[in-house]
Motif scaffolding. Structure first.
Motif, PDB file in Angstrom:
ATOM      1  N   ARG A  41       1.864  22.213  11.002  1.00 27.54           N
ATOM      2  CA  ARG A  41       1.900  21.969   9.561  1.00 27.54           C
ATOM      3  C   ARG A  41       2.818  20.792   9.246  1.00 27.54           C
ATOM      4  O   ARG A  41       2.467  19.894   8.495  1.00 27.54           O
ATOM      5  CB  ARG A  41       2.370  23.226   8.829  1.00 27.54           C
ATOM      6  N   THR A  42       4.030  20.830   9.833  1.00 29.59           N
ATOM      7  CA  THR A  42       4.981  19.749   9.612  1.00 29.59           C
ATOM      8  C   THR A  42       4.377  18.423  10.060  1.00 29.59           C
ATOM      9  O   THR A  42       4.489  17.408   9.370  1.00 29.59           O
ATOM     10  CB  THR A  42       6.287  20.015  10.394  1.00 29.59           C
ATOM     11  N   GLU A  43       3.692  18.461  11.200  1.00 33.27           N
ATOM     12  CA  GLU A  43       3.070  17.258  11.749  1.00 33.27           C
ATOM     13  C   GLU A  43       2.022  16.702  10.779  1.00 33.27           C
ATOM     14  O   GLU A  43       1.935  15.497  10.559  1.00 33.27           O
ATOM     15  CB  GLU A  43       2.412  17.628  13.094  1.00 33.27           C
ATOM     16  N   ALA A  44       1.244  17.604  10.182  1.00 30.20           N
ATOM     17  CA  ALA A  44       0.194  17.171   9.246  1.00 30.20           C
ATOM     18  C   ALA A  44       0.805  16.552   8.001  1.00 30.20           C
ATOM     19  O   ALA A  44       0.340  15.519   7.510  1.00 30.20           O
ATOM     20  CB  ALA A  44      -0.691  18.356   8.875  1.00 30.20           C
ATOM     21  N   ILE A  45       1.881  17.187   7.482  1.00 30.87           N
ATOM     22  CA  ILE A  45       2.535  16.650   6.291  1.00 30.87           C
ATOM     23  C   ILE A  45       3.143  15.292   6.623  1.00 30.87           C
ATOM     24  O   ILE A  45       3.039  14.329   5.863  1.00 30.87           O
ATOM     25  CB  ILE A  45       3.628  17.614   5.775  1.00 30.87           C
ATOM     26  N   LEU A  46       3.773  15.227   7.808  1.00 31.07           N
ATOM     27  CA  LEU A  46       4.404  13.987   8.255  1.00 31.07           C
ATOM     28  C   LEU A  46       3.365  12.872   8.351  1.00 31.07           C
ATOM     29  O   LEU A  46       3.590  11.744   7.931  1.00 31.07           O
ATOM     30  CB  LEU A  46       5.051  14.237   9.616  1.00 31.07           C
ATOM     31  N   HIS A  47       2.208  13.224   8.884  1.00 35.38           N
ATOM     32  CA  HIS A  47       1.142  12.240   9.041  1.00 35.38           C
ATOM     33  C   HIS A  47       0.699  11.702   7.680  1.00 35.38           C
ATOM     34  O   HIS A  47       0.555  10.492   7.501  1.00 35.38           O
ATOM     35  CB  HIS A  47      -0.045  12.865   9.776  1.00 35.38           C
ATOM     36  N   SER A  48       0.513  12.591   6.708  1.00 32.98           N
ATOM     37  CA  SER A  48       0.041  12.109   5.410  1.00 32.98           C
ATOM     38  C   SER A  48       1.141  11.341   4.683  1.00 32.98           C
ATOM     39  O   SER A  48       0.861  10.368   3.983  1.00 32.98           O
ATOM     40  CB  SER A  48      -0.498  13.265   4.566  1.00 32.98           C
ATOM     41  N   ALA A  49       2.406  11.751   4.871  1.00 29.34           N
ATOM     42  CA  ALA A  49       3.510  11.012   4.254  1.00 29.34           C
ATOM     43  C   ALA A  49       3.584   9.600   4.836  1.00 29.34           C
ATOM     44  O   ALA A  49       3.807   8.627   4.116  1.00 29.34           O
ATOM     45  CB  ALA A  49       4.836  11.740   4.475  1.00 29.34           C
ATOM     46  N   ARG A  50       3.367   9.502   6.162  1.00 32.20           N
ATOM     47  CA  ARG A  50       3.409   8.190   6.816  1.00 32.20           C
ATOM     48  C   ARG A  50       2.279   7.293   6.325  1.00 32.20           C
ATOM     49  O   ARG A  50       2.484   6.118   6.052  1.00 32.20           O
ATOM     50  CB  ARG A  50       3.290   8.349   8.324  1.00 32.20           C
ATOM     51  N   SER A  51       1.064   7.853   6.212  1.00 34.24           N
ATOM     52  CA  SER A  51      -0.044   6.999   5.795  1.00 34.24           C
ATOM     53  C   SER A  51       0.118   6.616   4.325  1.00 34.24           C
ATOM     54  O   SER A  51      -0.251   5.514   3.924  1.00 34.24           O
ATOM     55  CB  SER A  51      -1.399   7.644   6.077  1.00 34.24           C
ATOM     56  N   GLN A  52       0.714   7.532   3.521  1.00 40.92           N
ATOM     57  CA  GLN A  52       0.948   7.160   2.134  1.00 40.92           C
ATOM     58  C   GLN A  52       1.984   6.043   2.045  1.00 40.92           C
ATOM     59  O   GLN A  52       1.876   5.136   1.219  1.00 40.92           O
ATOM     60  CB  GLN A  52       1.412   8.371   1.328  1.00 40.92           C
ATOM     61  N   ARG A  53       2.985   6.120   2.923  1.00 37.18           N
ATOM     62  CA  ARG A  53       3.989   5.056   2.919  1.00 37.18           C
ATOM     63  C   ARG A  53       3.346   3.716   3.284  1.00 37.18           C
ATOM     64  O   ARG A  53       3.691   2.682   2.721  1.00 37.18           O
ATOM     65  CB  ARG A  53       5.132   5.371   3.873  1.00 37.18           C
ATOM     66  N   ASP A  54       2.411   3.743   4.236  1.00 39.29           N
ATOM     67  CA  ASP A  54       1.711   2.510   4.588  1.00 39.29           C
ATOM     68  C   ASP A  54       0.992   1.921   3.377  1.00 39.29           C
ATOM     69  O   ASP A  54       1.003   0.709   3.162  1.00 39.29           O
ATOM     70  CB  ASP A  54       0.689   2.777   5.701  1.00 39.29           C
ATOM     71  N   GLU A  55       0.365   2.802   2.591  1.00 37.75           N
ATOM     72  CA  GLU A  55      -0.337   2.356   1.391  1.00 37.75           C
ATOM     73  C   GLU A  55       0.641   1.703   0.413  1.00 37.75           C
ATOM     74  O   GLU A  55       0.348   0.659  -0.167  1.00 37.75           O
ATOM     75  CB  GLU A  55      -0.997   3.545   0.674  1.00 37.75           C
ATOM     76  N   VAL A  56       1.808   2.360   0.256  1.00 40.27           N
ATOM     77  CA  VAL A  56       2.796   1.829  -0.677  1.00 40.27           C
ATOM     78  C   VAL A  56       3.316   0.477  -0.189  1.00 40.27           C
ATOM     79  O   VAL A  56       3.434  -0.473  -0.973  1.00 40.27           O
ATOM     80  CB  VAL A  56       3.966   2.826  -0.866  1.00 40.27           C
ATOM     81  N   LEU A  57       3.577   0.378   1.120  1.00 44.51           N
ATOM     82  CA  LEU A  57       4.061  -0.894   1.669  1.00 44.51           C
ATOM     83  C   LEU A  57       3.017  -1.984   1.479  1.00 44.51           C
ATOM     84  O   LEU A  57       3.348  -3.123   1.126  1.00 44.51           O
ATOM     85  CB  LEU A  57       4.385  -0.740   3.168  1.00 44.51           C
ATOM     86  N   ALA A  58       1.731  -1.625   1.670  1.00 42.65           N
ATOM     87  CA  ALA A  58       0.662  -2.606   1.475  1.00 42.65           C
ATOM     88  C   ALA A  58       0.599  -3.035   0.018  1.00 42.65           C
ATOM     89  O   ALA A  58       0.366  -4.209  -0.292  1.00 42.65           O
ATOM     90  CB  ALA A  58      -0.675  -2.013   1.921  1.00 42.65           C
ATOM     91  N   ALA A  59       0.822  -2.083  -0.901  1.00 42.90           N
ATOM     92  CA  ALA A  59       0.818  -2.413  -2.330  1.00 42.90           C
ATOM     93  C   ALA A  59       1.960  -3.373  -2.653  1.00 42.90           C
ATOM     94  O   ALA A  59       1.795  -4.312  -3.440  1.00 42.90           O
ATOM     95  CB  ALA A  59       0.927  -1.135  -3.173  1.00 42.90           C
ATOM     96  N   VAL A  61       3.265  -5.568  -0.651  1.00 45.70           N
ATOM     97  CA  VAL A  61       2.864  -6.876  -0.139  1.00 45.70           C
ATOM     98  C   VAL A  61       1.909  -7.544  -1.132  1.00 45.70           C
ATOM     99  O   VAL A  61       2.021  -8.739  -1.419  1.00 45.70           O
ATOM    100  CB  VAL A  61       2.200  -6.743   1.254  1.00 45.70           C
ATOM    101  N   ARG A  62       0.977  -6.745  -1.682  1.00 40.03           N
ATOM    102  CA  ARG A  62       0.019  -7.312  -2.638  1.00 40.03           C
ATOM    103  C   ARG A  62       0.717  -7.804  -3.896  1.00 40.03           C
ATOM    104  O   ARG A  62       0.305  -8.795  -4.485  1.00 40.03           O
ATOM    105  CB  ARG A  62      -1.063  -6.278  -2.987  1.00 40.03           C
ATOM    106  N   ILE A  63       1.771  -7.095  -4.305  1.00 42.21           N
ATOM    107  CA  ILE A  63       2.529  -7.555  -5.479  1.00 42.21           C
ATOM    108  C   ILE A  63       3.126  -8.932  -5.183  1.00 42.21           C
ATOM    109  O   ILE A  63       3.045  -9.853  -5.988  1.00 42.21           O
ATOM    110  CB  ILE A  63       3.637  -6.542  -5.851  1.00 42.21           C
ATOM    111  N   GLU A  64       3.693  -9.070  -3.960  1.00 45.37           N
ATOM    112  CA  GLU A  64       4.288 -10.354  -3.585  1.00 45.37           C
ATOM    113  C   GLU A  64       3.245 -11.457  -3.526  1.00 45.37           C
ATOM    114  O   GLU A  64       3.507 -12.610  -3.857  1.00 45.37           O
ATOM    115  CB  GLU A  64       4.971 -10.234  -2.219  1.00 45.37           C
TER     116      GLU A  64
END
Ligand SMILES: [Zn+2]
Length: 103
Positions: A41-59, A61-64
């Motif tokens: 369960r922790t692994e699954a939550i961690l995985h989705s938190a990581r991919s969401q962070r990637d989305e935020v980081l990409a956003a 970059v797009r702002i820049e």
């Protein structure tokens, strides 16, 4: 948003048992079983938190690059209402739906 995710990720990583956790428990005990599903369960939550962070980081970059608010697939404008709901949305509703279907 990114800071929140970073915090959640480090908390989740701290909760994850290390390789030595559970030693001293017989492998076939019920405890071992529940500890394993807890880890999953922790692994699954961690995985989705990581991919969401990637989305935020990409956003960020797009702002820049001044392409924020534009769909990465069709270059159309992403409606403001969608950006309010998902500030890290990279695609307009149509392209996101197409992408979700393809998966
Ligand atoms: Zn689009």
């Amino acid at each position: 948003m990114r800071d929140d995710l970073d915090r959640s990720i480090s908390i989740l990583q701290g909760e994850r048992p290390g390789p030595l956790a559970g030693s001293g428990y017989p492998q076939d005990s019920a405890d071992a079983g529940s500890a394993l599903s807890e880890t999953d369960r922790t692994e699954a939550i961690l995985h989705s938190a990581r991919s969401q962070r990637d989305e935020v980081l990409a956003a960020l970059v797009r702002i820049e690059e001044n392409t924020y608010g534009r769909c990465v697939d069709c270059s159309g404008d992403i409606p403001e209402g969608r950006l309010d709901a998902r500030p890290d949305a990279a695609r307009c509703v149509g392209c996101q739906a197409k992408r979700a279907r393809r998966r």
